[in-house]
Design a protein around this motif. Structure first.
Motif, PDB file in Angstrom:
ATOM      1  N   LEU A   1      -1.240   5.427 -32.402  1.00 50.39           N
ATOM      2  CA  LEU A   1       0.133   5.820 -32.708  1.00 50.39           C
ATOM      3  C   LEU A   1       0.177   7.076 -33.573  1.00 50.39           C
ATOM      4  N   SER A   2      -0.777   7.192 -34.486  1.00 49.56           N
ATOM      5  CA  SER A   2      -0.852   8.407 -35.300  1.00 49.56           C
ATOM      6  C   SER A   2      -1.180   9.604 -34.418  1.00 49.56           C
ATOM      7  N   HIS A   3      -2.112   9.421 -33.489  1.00 52.31           N
ATOM      8  CA  HIS A   3      -2.455  10.503 -32.555  1.00 52.31           C
ATOM      9  C   HIS A   3      -1.231  10.958 -31.766  1.00 52.31           C
ATOM     10  N   GLN A   4      -0.506  10.007 -31.196  1.00 50.85           N
ATOM     11  CA  GLN A   4       0.666  10.366 -30.389  1.00 50.85           C
ATOM     12  C   GLN A   4       1.663  11.179 -31.203  1.00 50.85           C
TER      13      GLN A   4
ATOM     14  N   LEU B   1       3.872  16.273 -31.690  1.00 52.06           N
ATOM     15  CA  LEU B   1       4.658  17.128 -32.575  1.00 52.06           C
ATOM     16  C   LEU B   1       4.156  18.571 -32.512  1.00 52.06           C
ATOM     17  N   ILE B   2       2.839  18.744 -32.568  1.00 52.51           N
ATOM     18  CA  ILE B   2       2.274  20.093 -32.543  1.00 52.51           C
ATOM     19  C   ILE B   2       2.473  20.742 -31.175  1.00 52.51           C
ATOM     20  N   LYS B   3       2.195  19.994 -30.095  1.00 53.04           N
ATOM     21  CA  LYS B   3       2.320  20.552 -28.750  1.00 53.04           C
ATOM     22  C   LYS B   3       3.769  20.827 -28.364  1.00 53.04           C
ATOM     23  N   ASN B   4       4.697  20.001 -28.820  1.00 51.13           N
ATOM     24  CA  ASN B   4       6.108  20.247 -28.523  1.00 51.13           C
ATOM     25  C   ASN B   4       6.624  21.480 -29.258  1.00 51.13           C
TER      26      ASN B   4
ATOM     27  N   PRO C   1       3.692  24.886 -27.508  1.00 49.96           N
ATOM     28  CA  PRO C   1       3.055  24.374 -26.281  1.00 49.96           C
ATOM     29  C   PRO C   1       1.809  25.132 -25.843  1.00 49.96           C
ATOM     30  N   THR C   2       1.683  26.409 -26.207  1.00 52.03           N
ATOM     31  CA  THR C   2       0.549  27.196 -25.716  1.00 52.03           C
ATOM     32  C   THR C   2      -0.692  27.065 -26.583  1.00 52.03           C
ATOM     33  N   ILE C   3      -0.582  26.368 -27.710  1.00 54.06           N
ATOM     34  CA  ILE C   3      -1.732  26.224 -28.603  1.00 54.06           C
ATOM     35  C   ILE C   3      -2.643  25.097 -28.105  1.00 54.06           C
ATOM     36  N   GLN C   4      -3.937  25.321 -28.167  1.00 53.19           N
ATOM     37  CA  GLN C   4      -4.903  24.299 -27.766  1.00 53.19           C
ATOM     38  C   GLN C   4      -5.125  23.333 -28.921  1.00 53.19           C
ATOM     39  N   VAL C   5      -5.009  22.032 -28.644  1.00 55.55           N
ATOM     40  CA  VAL C   5      -5.145  21.002 -29.673  1.00 55.55           C
ATOM     41  C   VAL C   5      -6.253  20.034 -29.280  1.00 55.55           C
ATOM     42  N   PHE C   6      -7.199  19.822 -30.201  1.00 53.09           N
ATOM     43  CA  PHE C   6      -8.251  18.834 -30.020  1.00 53.09           C
ATOM     44  C   PHE C   6      -7.967  17.657 -30.937  1.00 53.09           C
ATOM     45  N   SER C   7      -8.051  16.450 -30.398  1.00 49.79           N
ATOM     46  CA  SER C   7      -7.817  15.249 -31.195  1.00 49.79           C
ATOM     47  C   SER C   7      -8.922  14.242 -30.931  1.00 49.79           C
ATOM     48  N   GLU C   8      -9.186  13.397 -31.933  1.00 50.77           N
ATOM     49  CA  GLU C   8     -10.190  12.350 -31.749  1.00 50.77           C
ATOM     50  C   GLU C   8      -9.753  11.343 -30.700  1.00 50.77           C
ATOM     51  N   GLU C   9      -8.453  11.143 -30.559  1.00 54.87           N
ATOM     52  CA  GLU C   9      -7.946  10.141 -29.610  1.00 54.87           C
ATOM     53  C   GLU C   9      -7.258  10.816 -28.430  1.00 54.87           C
TER      54      GLU C   9
END
Length: 347
Positions: free
Chosen positions: A99-102, A107-110, A113-121
């Motif tokens: 839920l924290s990942h979502q 939030l960051i991608k919305n 949108p063009t920024i690349q995001v890496f997440s553990e989940e």
């Protein structure tokens, strides 16, 4: 009778030439403007203000922390192993992680949108939540992060750890738990946010742009207090003792974010442990260390591999060189004291 030719005076020739040039200019400039407009609309070519991205990172870490707390208060962690690490340890996953990942990722991608995001989940079995941000920059950031710059979005990678110290989270050792966001530009960490949801405390820093925390007044360089992972105590403890002596003061703790904060000037009620050097001798994921790396860099500290190499945050998830992190002591001197890790492992 031969047709009569059209004869232009020198003035007429000049006027005609000017008209032709004008037509060609307008045609070409219009064409060029269209090409520029198309270029500006290509993905990844947006300009992003780093101070705005810092504010968003703080907001994302805090919102993720709210999810982490809410799940803990509800008592339904649903903890399970998502696999083994290279060292054979269980990697835990809980509802709090997901839920924290979502919340943080969306939030960051919305927002960008063009920024690349890496997440553990990952968004596994979940519907992405529509989250938004009003782009308001808090006064604290406006006051303390006075310097800023704009960078191209295609130079940015964002690394988020939705719940650092998941094992400790399942054991209710909540002072170790953090949510973290890091922004790297061309692979170099420039923004770091470490949020402690159960202490209601957020540390942030931007390289060349200010911070809301500081280094301590004094550090012990000769006999430093070493903080290591409680999950990899064997090799790490031997490594630290080889470098700094068998009587070294070695503290075991959970969470990479927690261990970085132990190096800084943070009140005891927010950060129970304090150390002079943070060592990690096994593989570690970059979302675990990027925020701490940026935060230390913003304050004049360093985080490198055990061989003293800078860590690149462009894409690959795994850092295989171990880490040594410090501030207030000579990083170069620390590196010179570190033994050969391969020798330690074979003993």
């Amino acid at each position: 009778m031969a047709p009569m030719g059209i004869r232009l005076s020198p003035l007429g020739v000049a006027v005609f030439a000017l008209l032709a040039v004008g037509v060609l200019y307008h045609f070409y400039s219009g064409f060029l403007a269209g090409r520029i407009a198309i270029f500006r609309k290509l993905p990844g070519t947006d300009r992003v203000d780093l101070r705005e991205l810092l504010a968003l990172s703080v907001e994302a870490a805090m919102r993720g922390g709210e999810e982490v707390k809410r799940v803990m208060e509800g008592g339904e962690l649903n903890g399970k192993s998502k696999g083994k690490t290279k060292e054979g340890m269980d990697e835990m996953l809980t509802t709090g992680d997901l839920l924290s990942h979502q919340m943080m990722y969306n939030l960051i991608k919305n927002t960008f949108p063009t920024i690349q995001v890496f997440s553990e989940e990952r968004n596994i079995g979940a519907t992405p939540e529509i989250t938004s941000w009003d782009h308001a920059i808090p006064k604290e950031i406006l006051d303390k992060a006075s310097a800023t710059e704009e960078v191209s979005s295609d130079s940015i990678t964002v690394w988020i750890d939705p719940l650092d110290a998941t094992q400790e989270y399942t054991e209710k050792l909540l002072h170790y738990v953090t949510t973290m966001v890091c922004v790297a530009v061309n692979g170099k960490p420039v923004i770091g946010v470490i949020h402690k949801p159960f202490a209601d405390f957020t540390a942030w820093g931007m390289v060349h742009g200010g911070s809301n925390v500081s280094m301590r007044k004094s550090y012990n360089e000769k006999k430093p207090k070493i903080i290591i992972s409680r999950s990899h105590t064997g090799t790490a403890k031997t490594f630290a003792q080889k470098a700094f002596g068998n009587d070294s003061d070695i503290k075991e703790a959970g969470g990479a974010g927690y261990k970085v904060l132990s190096l800084l000037n943070i009140p005891d009620d927010k950060q129970p442990d304090h150390a002079d050097v943070y060592l990690h001798v096994t593989n570690i994921k970059k979302w675990d260390i990027c925020a701490g790396n940026a935060l230390l860099e913003a304050l004049g500290g360093q985080m490198t591999t055990l061989e003293g190499k800078a860590i690149d945050y462009t894409d690959t998830e795994l850092n295989e060189g171990g880490i040594v992190a410090s501030i207030g002591v000579s990083h170069k001197t620390l590196l010179e004291r570190l033994p050969n890790l391969k020798t330690i492992k074979t003993q």
